[in-house]
Design an enzyme around this catalytic site. Sequence first.
Site, PDB file in Angstrom:
ATOM      1  N   PRO A  24     -59.355 170.169   1.692  1.00  0.00           N
ATOM      2  CA  PRO A  24     -59.471 171.479   1.044  1.00  0.00           C
ATOM      3  C   PRO A  24     -60.616 172.284   1.660  1.00  0.00           C
ATOM      4  CG  PRO A  24     -59.271 169.743  -0.602  1.00  0.00           C
ATOM      5  CD  PRO A  24     -59.485 169.065   0.714  1.00  0.00           C
ATOM      6  N   GLY A  25     -60.346 173.546   1.957  1.00  0.00           N
ATOM      7  CA  GLY A  25     -61.353 174.387   2.582  1.00  0.00           C
ATOM      8  C   GLY A  25     -61.194 174.493   4.077  1.00  0.00           C
ATOM      9  N   ASN A  26     -60.469 173.552   4.671  1.00  0.00           N
ATOM     10  CA  ASN A  26     -60.166 173.613   6.095  1.00  0.00           C
ATOM     11  C   ASN A  26     -58.823 174.312   6.224  1.00  0.00           C
ATOM     12  OD1 ASN A  26     -59.231 173.063   8.718  1.00  0.00           O
ATOM     13  ND2 ASN A  26     -60.408 171.172   8.842  1.00  0.00           N
ATOM     14  N   LEU A  27     -58.854 175.604   6.552  1.00  0.00           N
ATOM     15  CA  LEU A  27     -57.649 176.423   6.474  1.00  0.00           C
ATOM     16  C   LEU A  27     -56.592 175.991   7.471  1.00  0.00           C
ATOM     17  CD1 LEU A  27     -59.210 179.968   5.899  1.00  0.00           C
ATOM     18  CD2 LEU A  27     -58.572 178.203   4.238  1.00  0.00           C
ATOM     19  N   ALA A  28     -57.003 175.631   8.691  1.00  0.00           N
ATOM     20  CA  ALA A  28     -56.023 175.202   9.689  1.00  0.00           C
ATOM     21  C   ALA A  28     -55.321 173.925   9.247  1.00  0.00           C
ATOM     22  CB  ALA A  28     -56.703 174.991  11.039  1.00  0.00           C
ATOM     23  N   GLU A 175     -72.405 165.293   5.594  1.00  0.00           N
ATOM     24  CA  GLU A 175     -71.345 165.571   6.556  1.00  0.00           C
ATOM     25  C   GLU A 175     -71.807 165.462   8.008  1.00  0.00           C
ATOM     26  OE1 GLU A 175     -67.934 166.710   5.726  1.00  0.00           O
ATOM     27  OE2 GLU A 175     -68.512 165.782   3.833  1.00  0.00           O
ATOM     28  N   HIS A 246     -67.768 173.552   7.301  1.00  0.00           N
ATOM     29  CA  HIS A 246     -68.999 173.070   7.923  1.00  0.00           C
ATOM     30  C   HIS A 246     -69.695 174.257   8.577  1.00  0.00           C
ATOM     31  CE1 HIS A 246     -66.881 168.957   8.308  1.00  0.00           C
ATOM     32  NE2 HIS A 246     -67.744 168.887   7.324  1.00  0.00           N
ATOM     33  N   CYS A 367     -66.358 170.208  17.092  1.00  0.00           N
ATOM     34  CA  CYS A 367     -66.043 169.176  16.106  1.00  0.00           C
ATOM     35  C   CYS A 367     -65.842 167.819  16.770  1.00  0.00           C
ATOM     36  CB  CYS A 367     -64.768 169.541  15.345  1.00  0.00           C
ATOM     37  SG  CYS A 367     -64.969 170.836  14.114  1.00  0.00           S
TER      38      CYS A 367
END
Length: 447
Positions: A24-28, A175, A246, A367
Site C-alpha cells: 500500500p502506498g506504492n502506486l506502481a 525501512e 520512501h 531501489c
Amino acid sequence: MISAVEANADGLIGPTHSYAGLSPGNLASSVNAGEASNPRAAVLQGLDKMKRLADLGLPQFVLPPHERPHIQFLRDVGFSGTDGEVLASAWKTAPTMAAAACSASPMWAANAATVTPSADSADGRVHFTPANLVTNLHRSLEHTQTQGALSALFPDSARFAVHDALPSVPHLADEGAANHVRLCADHGGPGVNIMVWGREAYEPWAGAFPARQTREAFEAIARRHGAARTVFPRQSRAAIAGGTFHNDVVCVGTLDTLFFHDLAFEDTAATKADVRAQADGLFEPVFVEVSTSDLPLADAISSYLFNSMLVRLPGDARLTLICPTETRDNERSHAVAQELAASNGPIGRVEYVDVRQSMRNGGGPACLRLRVALTDDELAATNPAMRMTDELHARLSVWAATWYRDRLTPADLADPRLIDESRGALDDLTSILRLGGGFYPFQRTVT
C-alpha cells in the site's frame, strides 16, 4: 584523508518476481497488480545495470535473492505436509499469506540495511543494521536472510559489524537506506547522515498510506552505530499521501550534493539549516531543489527522476545521474534532467538504464542498490566472488537463462514446481557467489 569509494551492492532479482500488489502506498505496485511478469527479463535487466556501473569504474557487488517461496513462514502460520502441500494449502485458504511467502521484494537492496561508514562510526568499522520492514508482511520476512547475505559479502569482523535488525515492532519500524542519505566532501572523510522519518512511534496516523519509518528507529540505529553528525528531518506528509512510500522516491544525494523535490521534507528550510550546521567546517552542502511547478509530484513518482543513482565517475569533476528510461519517457522529468545536464551545477551528465520489470513494481535504479562507502582496505576485505566482473556477469546471465521463467502470473506462484526451480537456482548460485554451505534454509534441512 583516507581514500574511499562509494560501492553499490544490488539485489539479484529472484525467480518469483511477480506483480502481486502487496505494498500500500506504492502506486506502481498497485496499478500493475495481477499482470504477468517476466522474471528472466527482470534479472537480466538488473544484471545489465550492475555491469553498467562496473564498466563505468565503480565497485559493484551482488546480493543474492532470498529463498522463495518461504515455506518455513507458511509452516509457522499453521500449514503442514510436504513443501508442495504447504504451498498449495496456503494459496487455497490464506492467499495473502501465500503471496507474502512468494514475494521477490528482497531485490530492492535500498531497503536491505542502514549503513554507517567507518569515517562516521565510533569504533572505525563499517556498520550495517538490516531493516526490519515491519510495515508490510512480505517484507518483514527478509531481515534474517539479509543479515546472512551482508555477512557473506562483508565477512571481516575487524572491519565490518553486521548487526541484527531492530526489534520487529511498529514503534521501531525501519525501512533502511531508502530513507538515508550521506553527504560529505569525500567518501573517505567525515560526513553528515540524513535520516528521514515519516512518523514518531506513538503518533496517531490517519493517512491513507502508511508512514513506514519511525524517528525512534533511526535514533536507535544512530546510537548502535555510534554515527556522528546526524540530522533527522521529517518526511513530507503531503509526499506520503501522494505515494512517496520512501524518501528516495523524491530525494537522492552523494558527496556534497543533495538533489530533491520541494515536497521531500516537511520543513525544507529547517532541513537545509540542520545539514549546514552539521557540515560546518567540513564542507559546504549543495542543494539542488526541483519545484512542484516544474515537476508535479505525480510526475516525480511515475518517472522516478529522484529514484536515480547519483554518482561521481572516475575522472569526472561533476556528478552523473543514472535514471530509469521512464524518466526519459516523461516529458516533464526529461526536461528537468536535460536542464540539469546543461547547467553549470553539480550534475553534469544524465544516463538511462532499462529496469522496466522492477519499475512496474515500484522500484527504480536507486531501489535496487545499497550504497556502502569503503576504504581500499575495506574493499579488499569483501567477498571477491560477489563483485561484478565481466566473467560474473556472463556466468549469471547463463544461470538466469537456465533457471528463470519468462512469464509468471500471481496464479503461477501456486505451482509447486516453482519450489524446485527456485531452490535449484539458489543451490547453483551458492557456489557461484561462494556463499558457503547451508546458506539458504532449504540447504540446512535434513531429510
